[in-house]
Scaffold this motif. Structure first.
Motif, PDB file in Angstrom:
ATOM      1  N   VAL A  56     -13.151  64.913 114.797  1.00  0.00           N
ATOM      2  CA  VAL A  56     -13.600  66.211 115.092  1.00  0.00           C
ATOM      3  C   VAL A  56     -15.061  66.360 115.317  1.00  0.00           C
ATOM      4  O   VAL A  56     -15.632  65.379 114.671  1.00  0.00           O
ATOM      5  N   GLU A  57     -15.679  67.065 116.048  1.00  0.00           N
ATOM      6  CA  GLU A  57     -17.110  67.073 116.117  1.00  0.00           C
ATOM      7  C   GLU A  57     -17.713  68.545 116.234  1.00  0.00           C
ATOM      8  O   GLU A  57     -17.094  69.405 115.847  1.00  0.00           O
ATOM      9  N   ASP A  58     -18.965  68.546 115.801  1.00  0.00           N
ATOM     10  CA  ASP A  58     -19.810  69.653 115.674  1.00  0.00           C
ATOM     11  C   ASP A  58     -19.360  70.676 114.445  1.00  0.00           C
ATOM     12  O   ASP A  58     -18.976  71.729 114.740  1.00  0.00           O
ATOM     13  N   TYR A  59     -19.779  70.109 113.283  1.00  0.00           N
ATOM     14  CA  TYR A  59     -19.237  71.027 112.182  1.00  0.00           C
ATOM     15  C   TYR A  59     -20.501  70.595 111.101  1.00  0.00           C
ATOM     16  O   TYR A  59     -21.027  69.554 111.258  1.00  0.00           O
ATOM     17  N   ILE A  60     -20.539  71.642 110.293  1.00  0.00           N
ATOM     18  CA  ILE A  60     -21.739  71.304 109.370  1.00  0.00           C
ATOM     19  C   ILE A  60     -21.118  70.903 108.009  1.00  0.00           C
ATOM     20  O   ILE A  60     -20.067  71.390 107.515  1.00  0.00           O
ATOM     21  N   PHE A  61     -21.542  69.825 107.305  1.00  0.00           N
ATOM     22  CA  PHE A  61     -20.902  69.115 106.094  1.00  0.00           C
ATOM     23  C   PHE A  61     -21.981  68.875 105.163  1.00  0.00           C
ATOM     24  O   PHE A  61     -23.103  68.830 105.426  1.00  0.00           O
ATOM     25  N   VAL A  62     -21.507  68.484 103.855  1.00  0.00           N
ATOM     26  CA  VAL A  62     -22.087  67.951 102.888  1.00  0.00           C
ATOM     27  C   VAL A  62     -21.304  66.834 102.334  1.00  0.00           C
ATOM     28  O   VAL A  62     -20.279  66.958 102.208  1.00  0.00           O
ATOM     29  N   ASP A  63     -22.109  65.816 102.192  1.00  0.00           N
ATOM     30  CA  ASP A  63     -21.192  64.656 101.727  1.00  0.00           C
ATOM     31  C   ASP A  63     -22.101  63.716 100.874  1.00  0.00           C
ATOM     32  O   ASP A  63     -23.369  63.667 100.885  1.00  0.00           O
ATOM     33  N   THR A  64     -21.595  62.723 100.112  1.00  0.00           N
ATOM     34  CA  THR A  64     -22.264  61.707  99.564  1.00  0.00           C
ATOM     35  C   THR A  64     -22.300  60.367 100.384  1.00  0.00           C
ATOM     36  O   THR A  64     -21.247  60.155 101.223  1.00  0.00           O
ATOM     37  N   ASP A  65     -23.267  59.615 100.127  1.00  0.00           N
ATOM     38  CA  ASP A  65     -23.261  58.201 100.948  1.00  0.00           C
ATOM     39  C   ASP A  65     -21.855  57.229 100.212  1.00  0.00           C
ATOM     40  O   ASP A  65     -22.312  56.538  99.345  1.00  0.00           O
ATOM     41  N   ASN A  66     -20.830  57.586 100.598  1.00  0.00           N
ATOM     42  CA  ASN A  66     -19.448  56.932  99.775  1.00  0.00           C
ATOM     43  C   ASN A  66     -19.690  55.418 100.336  1.00  0.00           C
ATOM     44  O   ASN A  66     -19.181  54.538  99.631  1.00  0.00           O
ATOM     45  N   GLU A  67     -19.922  55.034 101.501  1.00  0.00           N
ATOM     46  CA  GLU A  67     -19.855  53.910 101.934  1.00  0.00           C
ATOM     47  C   GLU A  67     -20.835  52.803 100.954  1.00  0.00           C
ATOM     48  O   GLU A  67     -20.686  51.840 100.518  1.00  0.00           O
ATOM     49  N   GLN A  68     -21.975  53.389 101.160  1.00  0.00           N
ATOM     50  CA  GLN A  68     -23.322  52.773 100.549  1.00  0.00           C
ATOM     51  C   GLN A  68     -22.758  52.587  98.672  1.00  0.00           C
ATOM     52  O   GLN A  68     -22.936  51.762  98.140  1.00  0.00           O
ATOM     53  N   GLY A  69     -22.247  53.564  98.488  1.00  0.00           N
ATOM     54  CA  GLY A  69     -21.796  53.598  96.831  1.00  0.00           C
ATOM     55  C   GLY A  69     -20.830  52.627  96.597  1.00  0.00           C
ATOM     56  O   GLY A  69     -20.825  51.782  95.734  1.00  0.00           O
ATOM     57  N   ALA A  70     -19.878  52.358  97.401  1.00  0.00           N
ATOM     58  CA  ALA A  70     -18.746  51.481  97.160  1.00  0.00           C
ATOM     59  C   ALA A  70     -19.320  50.120  97.492  1.00  0.00           C
ATOM     60  O   ALA A  70     -19.140  49.132  96.815  1.00  0.00           O
ATOM     61  N   TYR A  71     -20.120  49.995  98.518  1.00  0.00           N
ATOM     62  CA  TYR A  71     -20.711  48.563  98.578  1.00  0.00           C
ATOM     63  C   TYR A  71     -21.356  48.109  97.526  1.00  0.00           C
ATOM     64  O   TYR A  71     -21.285  46.739  96.998  1.00  0.00           O
ATOM     65  N   ARG A  72     -22.622  49.067  96.745  1.00  0.00           N
ATOM     66  CA  ARG A  72     -22.953  48.542  95.817  1.00  0.00           C
ATOM     67  C   ARG A  72     -22.198  48.315  94.528  1.00  0.00           C
ATOM     68  O   ARG A  72     -22.661  47.334  93.767  1.00  0.00           O
ATOM     69  N   ALA A  73     -21.162  48.919  94.019  1.00  0.00           N
ATOM     70  CA  ALA A  73     -20.144  48.810  93.117  1.00  0.00           C
ATOM     71  C   ALA A  73     -19.496  47.303  93.308  1.00  0.00           C
ATOM     72  O   ALA A  73     -19.569  46.478  92.461  1.00  0.00           O
ATOM     73  N   VAL A  74     -19.173  46.745  94.361  1.00  0.00           N
ATOM     74  CA  VAL A  74     -18.577  45.717  94.982  1.00  0.00           C
ATOM     75  C   VAL A  74     -19.500  44.530  94.805  1.00  0.00           C
ATOM     76  O   VAL A  74     -19.290  43.562  94.419  1.00  0.00           O
ATOM     77  N   LYS A  75     -20.886  44.849  95.318  1.00  0.00           N
ATOM     78  CA  LYS A  75     -21.874  43.876  95.275  1.00  0.00           C
ATOM     79  C   LYS A  75     -22.073  43.421  93.788  1.00  0.00           C
ATOM     80  O   LYS A  75     -22.264  42.163  93.388  1.00  0.00           O
ATOM     81  N   TYR A  76     -22.245  44.537  92.957  1.00  0.00           N
ATOM     82  CA  TYR A  76     -22.330  44.084  91.644  1.00  0.00           C
ATOM     83  C   TYR A  76     -21.335  43.463  90.992  1.00  0.00           C
ATOM     84  O   TYR A  76     -21.736  42.462  90.303  1.00  0.00           O
ATOM     85  N   LEU A  77     -20.112  43.556  91.268  1.00  0.00           N
ATOM     86  CA  LEU A  77     -19.139  42.729  90.670  1.00  0.00           C
ATOM     87  C   LEU A  77     -19.073  41.395  91.100  1.00  0.00           C
ATOM     88  O   LEU A  77     -18.806  40.386  90.508  1.00  0.00           O
ATOM     89  N   LEU A  78     -19.381  41.193  92.545  1.00  0.00           N
ATOM     90  CA  LEU A  78     -19.650  39.845  93.069  1.00  0.00           C
ATOM     91  C   LEU A  78     -20.802  39.083  92.406  1.00  0.00           C
ATOM     92  O   LEU A  78     -20.670  38.159  91.938  1.00  0.00           O
ATOM     93  N   GLU A  79     -22.003  39.906  91.930  1.00  0.00           N
ATOM     94  CA  GLU A  79     -23.120  39.169  91.415  1.00  0.00           C
ATOM     95  C   GLU A  79     -22.660  38.733  89.830  1.00  0.00           C
ATOM     96  O   GLU A  79     -23.228  38.064  89.416  1.00  0.00           O
ATOM     97  N   LEU A  80     -21.676  39.428  89.416  1.00  0.00           N
ATOM     98  CA  LEU A  80     -21.313  39.231  88.066  1.00  0.00           C
ATOM     99  C   LEU A  80     -20.201  37.842  88.245  1.00  0.00           C
ATOM    100  O   LEU A  80     -19.982  37.194  86.950  1.00  0.00           O
ATOM    101  N   GLY A  81     -20.371  37.514  89.318  1.00  0.00           N
ATOM    102  CA  GLY A  81     -19.383  36.260  89.503  1.00  0.00           C
ATOM    103  C   GLY A  81     -17.903  36.371  89.754  1.00  0.00           C
ATOM    104  O   GLY A  81     -17.208  35.378  90.102  1.00  0.00           O
ATOM    105  N   HIS A  82     -17.529  37.517  89.915  1.00  0.00           N
ATOM    106  CA  HIS A  82     -16.201  37.742  90.496  1.00  0.00           C
ATOM    107  C   HIS A  82     -15.925  37.610  91.903  1.00  0.00           C
ATOM    108  O   HIS A  82     -16.777  37.958  92.723  1.00  0.00           O
ATOM    109  N   ARG A  83     -14.885  37.010  92.136  1.00  0.00           N
ATOM    110  CA  ARG A  83     -14.518  36.606  93.615  1.00  0.00           C
ATOM    111  C   ARG A  83     -13.256  37.326  94.208  1.00  0.00           C
ATOM    112  O   ARG A  83     -13.354  37.723  95.316  1.00  0.00           O
ATOM    113  N   ARG A  84     -12.278  37.389  93.231  1.00  0.00           N
ATOM    114  CA  ARG A  84     -10.946  38.226  93.700  1.00  0.00           C
ATOM    115  C   ARG A  84     -10.974  39.776  93.134  1.00  0.00           C
ATOM    116  O   ARG A  84     -10.781  39.939  91.906  1.00  0.00           O
TER     117      ARG A  84
END
Length: 337
Positions: A156-184
């Motif tokens: 859908v196009e042309d609408y007003i929205f409010v959102d959080t940066d969900n992609e960046q938030g998920a990226y940072r969470a998984v990146k942190y787990l990887l930095e802790l040494g987790h791989r799976r």
């Protein structure tokens, strides 16, 4: 006797589309002032009065806005996100001079929107839990009725929205787990057709890709953001995988449910397994161990949604908003290298 025109007659006389006439009748902001005046002059000359909004020609407002949650009541009132959102949305709307009609939908949602508009119960809507190609967004766009979307559905196009940066938030969470040494890293996401789930999956995938770890679809499970779904899915994953080293949950409620499943198996979160949630609801600070999570500003989402909707209703300039997230480190994660 003065001839009563239909909307298509007015559109023809004014040289505009029926959608534009509808926008004028509903006091929608995105209409050129010259066009608005031309349409209103024709309406006045021919005495046209629309059945569903006769008083709107006098810039009549109900000073009510609507929120229709697409879930059963039992789910809605036990889900922390909705409670936080509604409290702050209603408070800001009242500060702006509007009251909130809040209800749940256990039937045909579009029929509910049609009924609200026909009876002129509200001046605008906020749409929650959007899916890609959301029919509610399409319907309200066609009706030229003020609305604000929480999220960014595709299709859908042309609408007003409010959102959080969900992609960046998920990226940072998984990146942190990887930095802790987790791989799976297992990922318990929300419903697959939700736009927010799509965005968080992209963040999960991006973090893995950056580390050169192949994406494995079998490590992703879809719940409904509730504590119960987190509990049940974690139990199933324990049965399937035996040992689990790290899980990213797309909501704190699901993470808390997952913590209960691990505890039942004698697995200590923060020592034997790392988990990260998303939302930063108050309970995430109070559980033991306290939950590492992606904090999204639910209160600000609600307040901005109220402001944007009121501004739309009052024909003021509006722009969509994306709010940042923050990774909050607590006790539920552990370094393995």
């Amino acid at each position: 006797m003065t001839k009563k025109l239909r909307i298509k007659d007015i559109a023809k006389l004014a040289g505009v589309s029926t959608a534009t006439v509808s926008r004028v009748l509903n006091n929608y902001p995105n209409v050129k002032e010259e066009t608005r005046k031309r349409v209103l002059e024709i309406i006045e000359n021919f005495g046209y009065v629309p059945n569903h909004s006769a008083r709107s020609l006098r810039v009549y407002k109900t000073y009510f806005v609507g929120v229709i949650i697409p879930h059963e009541s039992e789910f809605t009132f036990t889900f922390p996100y909705f409670n936080i959102f509604m409290k702050n949305f209603a408070h800001r709307a009242q500060e702006r001079g509007y009251h909130v009609i809040f209800t749940t939908s256990e039937g045909n949602e579009i029929d509910m929107y049609k009924n609200f508009i026909k009876r002129r119960f509200v001046d605008g809507f906020v749409i929650l839990d959007v899916v890609d190609g959301d029919e509610r967004v399409k319907f309200l766009k066609n009706q030229a009725f003020p609305f604000v979307v929480i999220g960014r559905p595709s299709g859908v196009e042309d609408y007003i929205f409010v959102d959080t940066d969900n992609e960046q938030g998920a990226y940072r969470a998984v990146k942190y787990l990887l930095e802790l040494g987790h791989r799976r890293i297992l990922f318990v996401n929300g419903p697959a057709n939700y736009s927010v789930s799509r965005q968080r999956l992209k963040g999960y995938f991006r973090a893995l890709e950056e580390k050169g770890i192949p994406f494995e679809q079998y490590l992703v499970r879809n719940g409904d953001f509730s504590e119960e779904s987190g509990y049940k899915l974690t139990k199933k994953m324990l049965e399937k995988f035996g040992r689990i080293e790290a899980v990213f949950y797309a909501s704190d409620a699901m993470a808390i449910g997952g913590m209960k499943a691990f505890e039942e198996k004698g697995i200590t979160v923060g020592r034997d397994v790392s988990i990260v949630g998303f939302d930063d609801i108050p309970m995430s600070r109070n559980v033991r161990p306290s939950l590492s999570t992606v904090s999204q500003p639910i209160e600000k989402v609600a307040e901005n949604a109220a402001d944007l909707l009121v501004n739309l209703i009052e024909r003021k300039e509006v722009n969509s908003i994306i709010l940042p997230t923050e990774l909050v480190i607590r006790e539920s994660t552990i370094r393995v290298i």
